[in-house]
Design an enzyme around this catalytic site. Structure first.
Site, short mmCIF file in Angstrom:
data_model
loop_
_atom_site.label_atom_id
_atom_site.label_comp_id
_atom_site.label_asym_id
_atom_site.label_seq_id
_atom_site.Cartn_x
_atom_site.Cartn_y
_atom_site.Cartn_z
N ASN A 9 -28.53 20.36 104.18
CA ASN A 9 -27.70 19.56 103.09
C ASN A 9 -28.16 18.06 103.62
O ASN A 9 -27.66 17.35 104.62
CB ASN A 9 -26.34 19.70 103.20
CG ASN A 9 -25.33 18.67 102.69
OD1 ASN A 9 -25.76 17.87 101.78
ND2 ASN A 9 -23.80 18.56 102.93
N LYS A 11 -27.31 15.30 102.48
CA LYS A 11 -26.29 14.19 101.99
C LYS A 11 -26.87 13.05 101.47
O LYS A 11 -27.80 13.02 100.63
CB LYS A 11 -25.74 13.88 103.04
CG LYS A 11 -24.89 15.11 104.07
CD LYS A 11 -23.84 14.79 105.15
CE LYS A 11 -23.71 16.14 105.78
NZ LYS A 11 -22.31 16.08 106.69
N HIS A 96 -18.03 20.18 98.90
CA HIS A 96 -18.27 19.94 100.36
C HIS A 96 -16.90 18.94 100.69
O HIS A 96 -16.42 18.37 99.87
CB HIS A 96 -19.62 18.88 100.41
CG HIS A 96 -19.79 18.76 101.98
ND1 HIS A 96 -19.22 17.75 102.39
CD2 HIS A 96 -20.51 19.37 102.66
CE1 HIS A 96 -19.92 17.73 103.92
NE2 HIS A 96 -20.68 18.67 103.96
N GLU A 98 -16.73 16.35 102.21
CA GLU A 98 -17.07 15.05 102.13
C GLU A 98 -16.63 14.90 100.43
O GLU A 98 -15.82 13.50 100.07
CB GLU A 98 -18.24 14.33 102.33
CG GLU A 98 -18.47 14.39 103.80
CD GLU A 98 -19.98 14.51 104.43
OE1 GLU A 98 -20.92 14.40 103.34
OE2 GLU A 98 -20.05 14.80 105.53
N GLU A 168 -16.82 25.55 106.68
CA GLU A 168 -17.15 24.35 107.58
C GLU A 168 -15.91 23.61 107.92
O GLU A 168 -15.12 22.93 107.38
CB GLU A 168 -17.82 23.32 106.47
CG GLU A 168 -19.07 23.82 106.06
CD GLU A 168 -20.27 22.43 105.64
OE1 GLU A 168 -21.17 22.58 106.30
OE2 GLU A 168 -19.73 21.79 105.06
N GLY A 174 -20.74 16.45 111.42
CA GLY A 174 -20.98 15.09 111.95
C GLY A 174 -20.50 14.51 113.12
O GLY A 174 -20.80 13.56 113.44
N SER A 214 -22.13 20.63 112.73
CA SER A 214 -22.96 20.38 114.06
C SER A 214 -23.51 21.35 114.55
O SER A 214 -23.80 21.61 115.77
CB SER A 214 -21.94 19.92 115.12
OG SER A 214 -21.38 18.53 114.60
P1 PGA Z 1 -23.62 18.53 110.00
O1 PGA Z 1 -23.07 18.69 108.49
O2 PGA Z 1 -24.41 19.70 110.43
O3 PGA Z 1 -24.19 17.04 110.30
O4 PGA Z 1 -22.25 18.58 110.99
C1 PGA Z 1 -22.79 19.79 108.14
C2 PGA Z 1 -22.43 19.75 106.76
O5 PGA Z 1 -21.72 18.86 106.30
O6 PGA Z 1 -22.69 20.51 105.75
#
Ligand code: PGA
Length: 257
Positions: A9, A11, A96, A98, A168, A174, A214
C-alpha cells in the site's frame, strides 16, 4: 490451502509514474521466482495506468487504494469501480483506517463500496482494526465484531470467500509498533470464528486474512508463520524494492515450511 497475499500500500507516495517505475524495475527481477505468494501493488490513482504497463507479463498485480460505489455522475474527486477495471486493476483496498479516520468513512459506506467492488469483479482488500485506547481498555474484540458485522453486512458466502480481510491494529500502522505474532494471531482466529458463525467452517477456512501494521523484513517471517495469518498489507516497507522483496520472501518461506 490459502496461499499468502502481500500487498504494497503505497499510500500518497510514488504517484509520479517515473518514481513508481523506478521501484518496480528493481522489484520485478527479484520476485520472478516467487511461486506461492500473490503480490499486489496499490499505487496512487495517478500512477495506476503506468504501473499496470510496467508490470505487464510479470507476477505482480495491481490494486487501487480506494473507490466510490456509484458508477459515474456528480461525485467530484471520486473514482468508480468501472474505471479501475477498465485500467486493468484486479484489487481495491477498502476501509483503510486512514480513510476511516482522516476522511470519515464509516462501515456503511465501506459496505456499499465492498458490494460494488465484488459486483464489478474487483477483489476487495477490506481493512478492520482497533485504536490504541480500544485495545488498552479491553475492547478489541467488541470493536472487531462490530466492524465485521457492519462492513460485511448482507454478503453472500461466495462473496466473502473472494474478499481479503486485512486486520490492521491502528496503533501499529506507521508507528514502528508491531503487534506480536501472538496478538495478531489471536485476532485472526477471532475473525475466522466470526466468519464461521455466519457462513460456516468451509467458507471460514477459505478467506484470506492479512495482517498489517509496521511489517518489516525483520519481523515478517514470525508473523507469517502463524497459521491464520495469510500474508500482509505493507505500507512503509513496500516503498523500497529490497525491503518489500524481503517481506515477500518471508511469506514464501513461511508458506513452504
Ligand atoms: P505500515 O502501513 O506498514 O507503514 O505500518 C500498513 C498499512 O497502513 O496498510
Amino acid at each position: 490451502m490459502r496461499n499468502p497475499i502481500i500487498g504494497g500500500n503505497w499510500k500518497m507516495n510514488k504517484g509520479i509514474p517515473s518514481e513508481a517505475a523506478e521501484m518496480l524495475k528493481e522489484l520485478i527481477p527479484l520476485v520472478k521466482k516467487i511461486r506461492y505468494v500473490d503480490i499486489v501493488i496499490a499505487p496512487p490513482f495517478t500512477a495506476i495506468s503506468s504501473v499496470i504497463q510496467t508490470v505487464e507479463k510479470t507476477n505482480i498485480m495491481v490494486g487501487a487504494q480506494n473507490m466510490y460505489y456509484e458508477e459515474k455522475g456528480a461525485f467530484t474527486g471520486e473514482v468508480s469501480a468501472i474505471f479501475l477495471k477498465a485500467l486493468g486493476c484486479k484489487y481495491v483496498i477498502l476501509g483503510h483506517s486512514e480513510r476511516r479516520d482522516i476522511f470519515n468513512e464509516n462501515d456503511d459506506l465501506i459496505n456499499k463500496k465492498l458490494k460494488k467492488a465484488l459486483n464489478s469483479d474487483l477483489i476487495p482488500i477490506v481493512c478492520i482494526g482497533e485504536h490504541l485506547e480500544e485495545r488498552e481498555t479491553g475492547k478489541t474484540k467488541e470493536i472487531i465484531e462490530n466492524q465485521f458485522n457492519r462492513t460485511f453486512k448482507d454478503l453472500k458466502s461466495k462473496e466473502i470467500s473472494k474478499t481479503i480481510i486485512a486486520y490492521e491494529p491502528i496503533w501499529a500502522i506507521g508507528t514502528g509498533k508491531t503487534a506480536t505474532p501472538e496478538q495478531a494471531e489471536e485476532i485472526h482466529i477471532f475473525i475466522r470464528e466470526l466468519i464461521e458463525s455466519s457462513y460456516g467452517k468451509i467458507t471460514a477456512e477459505k478467506v484470506r486474512i492479512q495482517y498489517g501494521g509496521s511489517i518489516k523484513s525483520n519481523n515478517a517471517k514470525e508473523i507469517f508463520e502463524k497459521e491464520n495469518i495469510d500474508g500482509g498489507l505493507v505500507g512503509g516497507s513496500s516503498l523500497q524494492s529490497k525491503s518489500f522483496y524481503e517481506i515477500i520472501i518471508a511469506a514464501e518461506e513461511a508458506f513452504e515450511e
